[in-house]
Design a protein around this motif. Structure first.
Motif, PDB file in Angstrom:
ATOM      1  N   SER A  43      18.738   6.461   0.778  1.00 45.22           N
ATOM      2  CA  SER A  43      17.398   6.316   0.201  1.00 45.22           C
ATOM      3  C   SER A  43      17.169   7.335  -0.914  1.00 45.22           C
ATOM      4  O   SER A  43      16.508   7.036  -1.910  1.00 45.22           O
ATOM      5  N   THR A  44      17.743   8.519  -0.737  1.00 44.35           N
ATOM      6  CA  THR A  44      17.626   9.552  -1.778  1.00 44.35           C
ATOM      7  C   THR A  44      18.288   9.064  -3.063  1.00 44.35           C
ATOM      8  O   THR A  44      17.750   9.236  -4.163  1.00 44.35           O
ATOM      9  N   LEU A  45      19.440   8.429  -2.895  1.00 44.63           N
ATOM     10  CA  LEU A  45      20.145   7.897  -4.069  1.00 44.63           C
ATOM     11  C   LEU A  45      19.324   6.773  -4.715  1.00 44.63           C
ATOM     12  O   LEU A  45      19.205   6.710  -5.947  1.00 44.63           O
ATOM     13  N   LEU A  46      18.739   5.913  -3.880  1.00 41.36           N
ATOM     14  CA  LEU A  46      17.916   4.821  -4.435  1.00 41.36           C
ATOM     15  C   LEU A  46      16.719   5.372  -5.207  1.00 41.36           C
ATOM     16  O   LEU A  46      16.342   4.827  -6.244  1.00 41.36           O
ATOM     17  N   ASP A  47      16.143   6.456  -4.714  1.00 38.54           N
ATOM     18  CA  ASP A  47      15.008   7.074  -5.418  1.00 38.54           C
ATOM     19  C   ASP A  47      15.430   7.591  -6.789  1.00 38.54           C
ATOM     20  O   ASP A  47      14.656   7.533  -7.743  1.00 38.54           O
ATOM     21  N   ILE A  48      16.651   8.087  -6.883  1.00 36.84           N
ATOM     22  CA  ILE A  48      17.147   8.573  -8.182  1.00 36.84           C
ATOM     23  C   ILE A  48      17.420   7.372  -9.092  1.00 36.84           C
ATOM     24  O   ILE A  48      17.024   7.366 -10.262  1.00 36.84           O
ATOM     25  N   LEU A  49      18.069   6.353  -8.536  1.00 34.23           N
ATOM     26  CA  LEU A  49      18.412   5.184  -9.357  1.00 34.23           C
ATOM     27  C   LEU A  49      17.161   4.435  -9.835  1.00 34.23           C
ATOM     28  O   LEU A  49      17.188   3.781 -10.878  1.00 34.23           O
ATOM     29  N   SER A  50      16.090   4.529  -9.051  1.00 33.24           N
ATOM     30  CA  SER A  50      14.851   3.848  -9.470  1.00 33.24           C
ATOM     31  C   SER A  50      13.966   4.771 -10.301  1.00 33.24           C
ATOM     32  O   SER A  50      12.823   4.422 -10.605  1.00 33.24           O
ATOM     33  N   PHE A  51      14.467   5.941 -10.623  1.00 37.99           N
ATOM     34  CA  PHE A  51      13.763   6.926 -11.466  1.00 37.99           C
ATOM     35  C   PHE A  51      12.463   7.413 -10.830  1.00 37.99           C
ATOM     36  O   PHE A  51      11.528   7.772 -11.527  1.00 37.99           O
ATOM     37  N   LEU A  52      12.418   7.366  -9.488  1.00 42.84           N
ATOM     38  CA  LEU A  52      11.233   7.890  -8.811  1.00 42.84           C
ATOM     39  C   LEU A  52      11.338   9.390  -8.588  1.00 42.84           C
ATOM     40  O   LEU A  52      10.358  10.110  -8.650  1.00 42.84           O
ATOM     41  N   ASN A  53      12.544   9.846  -8.304  1.00 41.48           N
ATOM     42  CA  ASN A  53      12.762  11.281  -8.070  1.00 41.48           C
ATOM     43  C   ASN A  53      13.884  11.789  -8.956  1.00 41.48           C
ATOM     44  O   ASN A  53      14.931  11.139  -9.067  1.00 41.48           O
ATOM     45  N   ALA A  54      13.679  12.946  -9.532  1.00 46.04           N
ATOM     46  CA  ALA A  54      14.735  13.564 -10.341  1.00 46.04           C
ATOM     47  C   ALA A  54      15.688  14.310  -9.417  1.00 46.04           C
ATOM     48  O   ALA A  54      15.253  14.877  -8.410  1.00 46.04           O
ATOM     49  N   PRO A  55      16.977  14.286  -9.732  1.00 41.68           N
ATOM     50  CA  PRO A  55      17.891  15.089  -8.906  1.00 41.68           C
ATOM     51  C   PRO A  55      17.624  16.580  -9.129  1.00 41.68           C
ATOM     52  O   PRO A  55      17.197  16.973 -10.211  1.00 41.68           O
ATOM     53  N   HIS A  56      17.871  17.367  -8.083  1.00 39.24           N
ATOM     54  CA  HIS A  56      17.666  18.814  -8.231  1.00 39.24           C
ATOM     55  C   HIS A  56      18.693  19.412  -9.191  1.00 39.24           C
ATOM     56  O   HIS A  56      18.414  20.381  -9.881  1.00 39.24           O
ATOM     57  N   GLU A  57      19.875  18.828  -9.196  1.00 37.79           N
ATOM     58  CA  GLU A  57      20.921  19.278 -10.114  1.00 37.79           C
ATOM     59  C   GLU A  57      21.658  18.048 -10.619  1.00 37.79           C
ATOM     60  O   GLU A  57      21.727  17.036  -9.935  1.00 37.79           O
ATOM     61  N   GLY A  58      22.277  18.194 -11.785  1.00 44.47           N
ATOM     62  CA  GLY A  58      23.137  17.135 -12.286  1.00 44.47           C
ATOM     63  C   GLY A  58      22.488  16.271 -13.343  1.00 44.47           C
ATOM     64  O   GLY A  58      21.316  16.449 -13.688  1.00 44.47           O
ATOM     65  N   GLU A  59      23.277  15.331 -13.844  1.00 48.11           N
ATOM     66  CA  GLU A  59      22.812  14.502 -14.957  1.00 48.11           C
ATOM     67  C   GLU A  59      22.894  13.021 -14.598  1.00 48.11           C
ATOM     68  O   GLU A  59      23.856  12.577 -13.977  1.00 48.11           O
ATOM     69  N   VAL A  60      21.877  12.293 -14.986  1.00 44.70           N
ATOM     70  CA  VAL A  60      21.891  10.828 -14.827  1.00 44.70           C
ATOM     71  C   VAL A  60      21.864  10.225 -16.223  1.00 44.70           C
ATOM     72  O   VAL A  60      21.041  10.611 -17.064  1.00 44.70           O
ATOM     73  N   ARG A  61      22.778   9.319 -16.481  1.00 46.52           N
ATOM     74  CA  ARG A  61      22.772   8.592 -17.757  1.00 46.52           C
ATOM     75  C   ARG A  61      22.503   7.129 -17.450  1.00 46.52           C
ATOM     76  O   ARG A  61      23.053   6.566 -16.496  1.00 46.52           O
ATOM     77  N   PHE A  62      21.638   6.529 -18.245  1.00 47.88           N
ATOM     78  CA  PHE A  62      21.355   5.096 -18.106  1.00 47.88           C
ATOM     79  C   PHE A  62      21.656   4.441 -19.444  1.00 47.88           C
ATOM     80  O   PHE A  62      21.138   4.901 -20.474  1.00 47.88           O
ATOM     81  N   ASP A  63      22.509   3.451 -19.428  1.00 46.87           N
ATOM     82  CA  ASP A  63      22.913   2.793 -20.678  1.00 46.87           C
ATOM     83  C   ASP A  63      23.516   3.787 -21.668  1.00 46.87           C
ATOM     84  O   ASP A  63      23.317   3.672 -22.883  1.00 46.87           O
TER      85      ASP A  63
END
Lengths: 334, 230
Positions: A43-63
């Motif tokens: 669920s934590t991962l889904l929250d990141i993928l749905s842009f509801l929660n920012a990760p505490h560390e690390g980078e997310v790239r979309f497109d």
């Protein structure tokens, strides 16, 4: 280019690491099942993928572009990704207004909105409930309307958090059909979080398996905790009483074991013995059969329909599972 | 028998549209309406913002408003009197013993009720509404509107409770209005006066009206809820 690229993602709550992903890529148009035990970080991962929660560390790239976790930047991204929660809520309005909500806030004109809402409701088979008061729907209908509400916006990514966990068989079948149709169209990237391994296997060719917040490299199938020991040079992992598999590649002690469901053969057993247990489930998935054997822990097995017919097995039969060593992966335990 | 006789006489007053009774009811409704409206304008947005946002000291603010719920009407009366009396800061306005003074006092009385009840109504809304609206692409304002829509019955109940409180209060009306016949005499101050005089007929008639208004407001609220929930 990957649709999602997650790098060095960490989520820590109260000093406990709940998600630790060195790298995860999600490709456009593919269907992924997100699996793992409770508390694995799904669920934590889904929250990141749905842009509801920012990760505490690390980078997310979309497109290909790095995600800036600012409200003004996130809103356009959220409009490309739809999350359907395990227990979705309906706004206290009609089904039509619920399904059309995302379109209304995008400023779509009423005629086009009506058409898109009808289309989405048709897809989940609930067009006849368009004018019903949404909070009064049953659990299964609510789940289907929530899926229609997400799909009406034509998202590029559909995130489903255990959509069939609390619905009856009829609703489950319809939801699975919808997911299968979307998968076959290949226009929407699907991430289906589920505990149902046969469902995941049938619907999603790709697997993200999480274990204590970490990606487990085994791409598909059964996952267990076990104790590895060596007898005359041969490694054996004990998973449960009477359930033991050949394993190697790890130090003796606690390990994680993955078993490929396609690397298991079943035969009728004369009596109790090692890796023997009743066949408890048989489910046809196209030209393949998904089976489950109770060996103290459920063991999922996949075989071709023709092959299954040849075994002459049925639900309730006592069977012996012959597990090919190549089908077993062994990882150091946590 | 005395009570029944008085009650019957009270109904005769009501059915005969007694001018004095109507004037008293009119003053009560006028003062209560404006004080409730003003308290809503301040209290609903304040309660909503406090309820929906997270900030340092939020619990202290909530505790403050909860404490204000217990503020006695005589204390408010004294406070506003000290400000509006000739020697007070706003004495030059000449509002003391007018309906305006009563409205000011009543606003102070019910704003905490509306704020505290609105906070409670908004806080009770499941966080999944906010998450759902966000994932469907809503802006912050649109998310707030979703939460407001879901909390609407709780907020309506807050307003009804506030209206019920002002229409039935007596301390502020008596201290700041002065119970002047035809100007600041409300149902409650009139009832107290009639009681002092030993005249129960008008007092009972006003009591019936007071109960009737309360019943009407609650029936209306129930009707609106019922229609919305179908």
């Amino acid at each position: 280019m990957s649709l999602f690229e997650l790098r060095k993602i960490r989520m820590v709550y109260d000093g406990r690491v709940v998600l630790d992903l060195p790298e995860l890529k999600i490709e456009p148009g593919l269907a992924y099942s997100l699996q793992g035990p409770n508390g694995a970080g799904k669920s934590t991962l889904l929250d990141i993928l749905s842009f509801l929660n920012a990760p505490h560390e690390g980078e997310v790239r979309f497109d290909g572009a790095p995600v800036a976790w600012k409200e003004s930047y996130l809103r356009p991204l959220r409009r490309k990704v739809a999350l359907v929660e395990q227990h979705p809520v309906m706004f206290s309005r009609s089904v039509r207004e619920n399904v059309g909500y995302g379109l209304a806030i995008r400023g779509m004109d009423q005629a086009e909105r009506r058409r898109r809402v009808n289309e989405a409701l048709d897809l989940v088979g609930l067009a006849h409930l368009a004018e019903a008061y949404a909070p009064r729907l049953s659990g299964g209908e609510t789940q289907r309307v929530a899926i229609a509400r997400a799909l009406a916006n034509r998202p590029r990514v559909l995130l489903l958090d255990e959509p069939t966990a609390s619905v009856d068989t009829q609703n489950r079948v319809i939801i699975e059909q919808v997911v299968a149709e979307l998968r076959d169209q290949g226009e929407t990237t699907i991430v289906l979080c589920t505990h149902n391994r046969s469902q995941a296997w049938a619907l999603c060719p790709h697997v993200i398996f999480l274990e204590e917040g970490r990606l487990v490299p085994r791409s598909r199938g059964n996952s267990y905790a076990g104790i590895l020991s060596f007898e005359e040079g041969q490694g054996w992992c004990r998973i449960a009483e009477g359930f033991r598999v050949p394993a190697s590649g790890c130090e003796p002690g606690r390990v994680r074991i993955g078993i490929d469901p396609e690397g298991v053969r079943l035969e009728r057993a004369d009596g109790p013995g090692l890796n023997c247990g009743p066949l408890v489930k048989v489910r046809l998935e196209g030209d393949t059969v998904s089976l489950s054997v109770n060996l103290g822990r459920p063991l999922d097995v996949h075989m071709r329909l023709k092959e299954f017919r040849a075994t002459g097995l049925g639900v309730g039969d006592l069977v012996r599972a012959e597990i090919h060593p190549a089908a077993v992966d062994c990882y150091p335990g946590q | 028998m005395f009570f029944l006789d008085s009650l019957w006489a009270a109904f005769e007053l009501l059915l005969g549209f007694d001018p004095e009774l109507l004037r008293i009811v009119g003053v009560s409704l006028n003062v209560s309406f404006w004080s409730t409206l003003a308290a809503c304008v301040v209290g609903v947005p304040a309660g909503f913002l406090i309820g929906i946002t997270g900030f340092r000291g939020k619990q202290a603010v909530i505790t403050f408003f909860n404490t204000m719920l217990a503020l006695p009407t005589v204390v408010i009366g004294l406070l506003v009197y000290s400000v509006l009396s000739r020697r007070g800061v706003f004495g030059s306005l000449g509002w003391l013993y007018t309906q305006k003074a009563m409205i000011v006092g009543q606003i102070i009385l019910i704003t905490p009720i509306i704020v505290a009840f609105t906070i409670a109504a908004v806080s009770r809304i499941d966080d999944r509404y906010r998450r759902t609206a966000l994932t469907l692409g809503a802006s912050r304002r649109q998310v707030a509107m979703v939460v407001l829509h879901e909390a609407r019955f709780g907020i309506m109940a807050a307003i009804v409770a506030a209206f019920g409180r002002v229409i039935s209060e007596i301390g502020i009306s008596m201290m700041l209005g002065g119970n002047a016949k035809g100007f600041t005499r409300t149902m409650t101050t009139a009832m107290a006066l009639e009681y002092d005089k030993g005249e129960f007929v008008l007092a009972l008639g006003l009591g019936v009206v007071l109960l009737g208004i309360s019943l009407l407001v609650n029936v209306l609220l129930g009707y609106v809820q019922g229609r919305t929930r179908r």
